[in-house]
Write a protein that holds these residues in place. Structure first.
Motif, PDB file in Angstrom:
ATOM      1  N   TRP A 106       0.836  -1.186   0.000  1.00 13.37           N
ATOM      2  CA  TRP A 106       0.000   0.000   0.000  1.00 13.37           C
ATOM      3  C   TRP A 106       0.876   1.243   0.000  1.00 13.37           C
ATOM      4  O   TRP A 106       2.064   1.188   0.304  1.00 13.37           O
ATOM      5  CB  TRP A 106      -0.966  -0.008   1.187  1.00 13.37           C
ATOM      6  N   ARG A 107       0.305   2.358  -0.346  1.00 16.09           N
ATOM      7  CA  ARG A 107       0.997   3.645  -0.386  1.00 16.09           C
ATOM      8  C   ARG A 107       0.093   4.687   0.254  1.00 16.09           C
ATOM      9  O   ARG A 107      -1.127   4.573   0.215  1.00 16.09           O
ATOM     10  CB  ARG A 107       1.287   4.082  -1.831  1.00 16.09           C
ATOM     11  N   TYR A 108       0.710   5.727   0.804  1.00 18.14           N
ATOM     12  CA  TYR A 108      -0.072   6.862   1.300  1.00 18.14           C
ATOM     13  C   TYR A 108      -0.514   7.717   0.114  1.00 18.14           C
ATOM     14  O   TYR A 108       0.171   7.790  -0.910  1.00 18.14           O
ATOM     15  CB  TYR A 108       0.761   7.715   2.257  1.00 18.14           C
ATOM     16  N   LEU A 109      -1.662   8.360   0.268  1.00 18.75           N
ATOM     17  CA  LEU A 109      -2.201   9.246  -0.762  1.00 18.75           C
ATOM     18  C   LEU A 109      -2.610  10.547  -0.094  1.00 18.75           C
ATOM     19  O   LEU A 109      -3.432  10.549   0.829  1.00 18.75           O
ATOM     20  CB  LEU A 109      -3.410   8.579  -1.438  1.00 18.75           C
ATOM     21  N   ASP A 110      -2.025  11.628  -0.555  1.00 21.97           N
ATOM     22  CA  ASP A 110      -2.331  12.956  -0.033  1.00 21.97           C
ATOM     23  C   ASP A 110      -3.751  13.336  -0.447  1.00 21.97           C
ATOM     24  O   ASP A 110      -4.123  13.169  -1.611  1.00 21.97           O
ATOM     25  CB  ASP A 110      -1.330  13.962  -0.607  1.00 21.97           C
ATOM     26  N   PRO A 111      -4.563  13.863   0.471  1.00 25.02           N
ATOM     27  CA  PRO A 111      -5.935  14.242   0.121  1.00 25.02           C
ATOM     28  C   PRO A 111      -6.006  15.243  -1.032  1.00 25.02           C
ATOM     29  O   PRO A 111      -6.966  15.232  -1.798  1.00 25.02           O
ATOM     30  CB  PRO A 111      -6.488  14.862   1.403  1.00 25.02           C
ATOM     31  N   ALA A 112      -4.998  16.101  -1.170  1.00 24.19           N
ATOM     32  CA  ALA A 112      -5.009  17.091  -2.249  1.00 24.19           C
ATOM     33  C   ALA A 112      -4.913  16.445  -3.629  1.00 24.19           C
ATOM     34  O   ALA A 112      -5.348  17.028  -4.622  1.00 24.19           O
ATOM     35  CB  ALA A 112      -3.861  18.083  -2.059  1.00 24.19           C
ATOM     36  N   THR A 113      -4.349  15.235  -3.701  1.00 24.91           N
ATOM     37  CA  THR A 113      -4.201  14.562  -4.995  1.00 24.91           C
ATOM     38  C   THR A 113      -5.150  13.378  -5.153  1.00 24.91           C
ATOM     39  O   THR A 113      -5.093  12.683  -6.159  1.00 24.91           O
ATOM     40  CB  THR A 113      -2.756  14.068  -5.187  1.00 24.91           C
ATOM     41  N   ALA A 114      -6.027  13.167  -4.182  1.00 30.22           N
ATOM     42  CA  ALA A 114      -6.953  12.037  -4.237  1.00 30.22           C
ATOM     43  C   ALA A 114      -8.040  12.291  -5.283  1.00 30.22           C
ATOM     44  O   ALA A 114      -8.504  13.429  -5.442  1.00 30.22           O
ATOM     45  CB  ALA A 114      -7.593  11.824  -2.871  1.00 30.22           C
ATOM     46  N   PRO A 115      -8.446  11.243  -6.000  1.00 30.23           N
ATOM     47  CA  PRO A 115      -9.545  11.401  -6.960  1.00 30.23           C
ATOM     48  C   PRO A 115     -10.824  11.815  -6.243  1.00 30.23           C
ATOM     49  O   PRO A 115     -11.084  11.385  -5.120  1.00 30.23           O
ATOM     50  CB  PRO A 115      -9.706  10.012  -7.571  1.00 30.23           C
ATOM     51  N   ARG A 116     -11.610  12.619  -6.905  1.00 32.92           N
ATOM     52  CA  ARG A 116     -12.866  13.081  -6.293  1.00 32.92           C
ATOM     53  C   ARG A 116     -13.946  12.014  -6.428  1.00 32.92           C
ATOM     54  O   ARG A 116     -13.895  11.160  -7.312  1.00 32.92           O
ATOM     55  CB  ARG A 116     -13.319  14.387  -6.926  1.00 32.92           C
ATOM     56  N   ASP A 117     -14.924  12.064  -5.522  1.00 36.60           N
ATOM     57  CA  ASP A 117     -16.071  11.160  -5.594  1.00 36.60           C
ATOM     58  C   ASP A 117     -16.889  11.502  -6.836  1.00 36.60           C
ATOM     59  O   ASP A 117     -16.977  12.665  -7.239  1.00 36.60           O
ATOM     60  CB  ASP A 117     -16.966  11.321  -4.365  1.00 36.60           C
ATOM     61  N   LEU A 118     -17.493  10.474  -7.429  1.00 38.36           N
ATOM     62  CA  LEU A 118     -18.338  10.676  -8.594  1.00 38.36           C
ATOM     63  C   LEU A 118     -19.779  10.914  -8.174  1.00 38.36           C
ATOM     64  O   LEU A 118     -20.240  10.370  -7.168  1.00 38.36           O
ATOM     65  CB  LEU A 118     -18.297   9.454  -9.506  1.00 38.36           C
ATOM     66  N   SER A 119     -20.484  11.677  -8.989  1.00 37.39           N
ATOM     67  CA  SER A 119     -21.917  11.832  -8.782  1.00 37.39           C
ATOM     68  C   SER A 119     -22.597  10.547  -9.229  1.00 37.39           C
ATOM     69  O   SER A 119     -21.994   9.704  -9.889  1.00 37.39           O
ATOM     70  CB  SER A 119     -22.440  13.017  -9.599  1.00 37.39           C
ATOM     71  N   THR A 120     -23.853  10.405  -8.918  1.00 39.22           N
ATOM     72  CA  THR A 120     -24.600   9.205  -9.304  1.00 39.22           C
ATOM     73  C   THR A 120     -24.618   9.040 -10.821  1.00 39.22           C
ATOM     74  O   THR A 120     -24.464   7.944 -11.339  1.00 39.22           O
ATOM     75  CB  THR A 120     -26.046   9.278  -8.765  1.00 39.22           C
ATOM     76  N   THR A 121     -24.768  10.123 -11.562  1.00 38.18           N
ATOM     77  CA  THR A 121     -24.809  10.062 -13.023  1.00 38.18           C
ATOM     78  C   THR A 121     -23.486   9.568 -13.581  1.00 38.18           C
ATOM     79  O   THR A 121     -23.448   8.691 -14.437  1.00 38.18           O
ATOM     80  CB  THR A 121     -25.118  11.454 -13.609  1.00 38.18           C
TER      81      THR A 121
END
Length: 139
Positions: A106-121
């Motif tokens: 595993w690796r750490y992931l900085d919140p600033a570079t984390a993928p955003r959540d998708l909308s339902t659509t």
């Protein structure tokens, strides 16, 4: 500030398969449903991870899902081996598909570079279509 983990979902071909596998790992702990996960060593940034962090799942070299991390602690099995048990929230949240090179553990992931959540659509689209539409600036 919370930090996240990146982990490869080994042997998993698609998000629905991860959800199916995790159904068998669900337990009730302190009155709430959790999913157990395991790793050999305790992450050194434990407090940042359980203070709002998530585990981002990499499936077929693409980050596709995240799951909130609720807690983690060291346990010893009947053979005397120790490992870290992670407790995840049972909900899998689809995130913006992002390609990623192979890695182990595993690796750490900085919140600033984390993928955003998708909308339902957006989450109704397959990952490869999401990537193509994003590359064209349509998502």
């Amino acid at each position: 500030m919370p930090v996240h983990l990146l982990k490869v979902a080994v042997g998993i071909a698609e998000p629905a398969q991860l959800e199916t596998v995790q159904r068998g790992r669900r337990h009730i702990v302190d009155g709430r449903e959790v999913v157990y996960g395991y790793t050999k060593r305790m992450p050194t940034r434990r407090d940042e991870l359980i203070g709002g962090g998530s585990i981002f799942w990499v499936i077929r070299h693409v980050i596709l899902l995240r799951q909130p991390i609720l807690d983690m602690f060291m346990v010893t099995d009947e053979d005397g081996d120790t490992y870290c048990r992670l407790l995840y929230a049972p909900e899998l949240v689809q995130v913006e598909a992002r390609p990623l090179r192979a890695f182990q553990g595993w690796r750490y992931l900085d919140p600033a570079t984390a993928p955003r959540d998708l909308s339902t659509t957006e989450s109704d689209l397959p990952a490869h279509l999401q990537q193509e539409l994003r590359a064209l600036g349509l998502l």
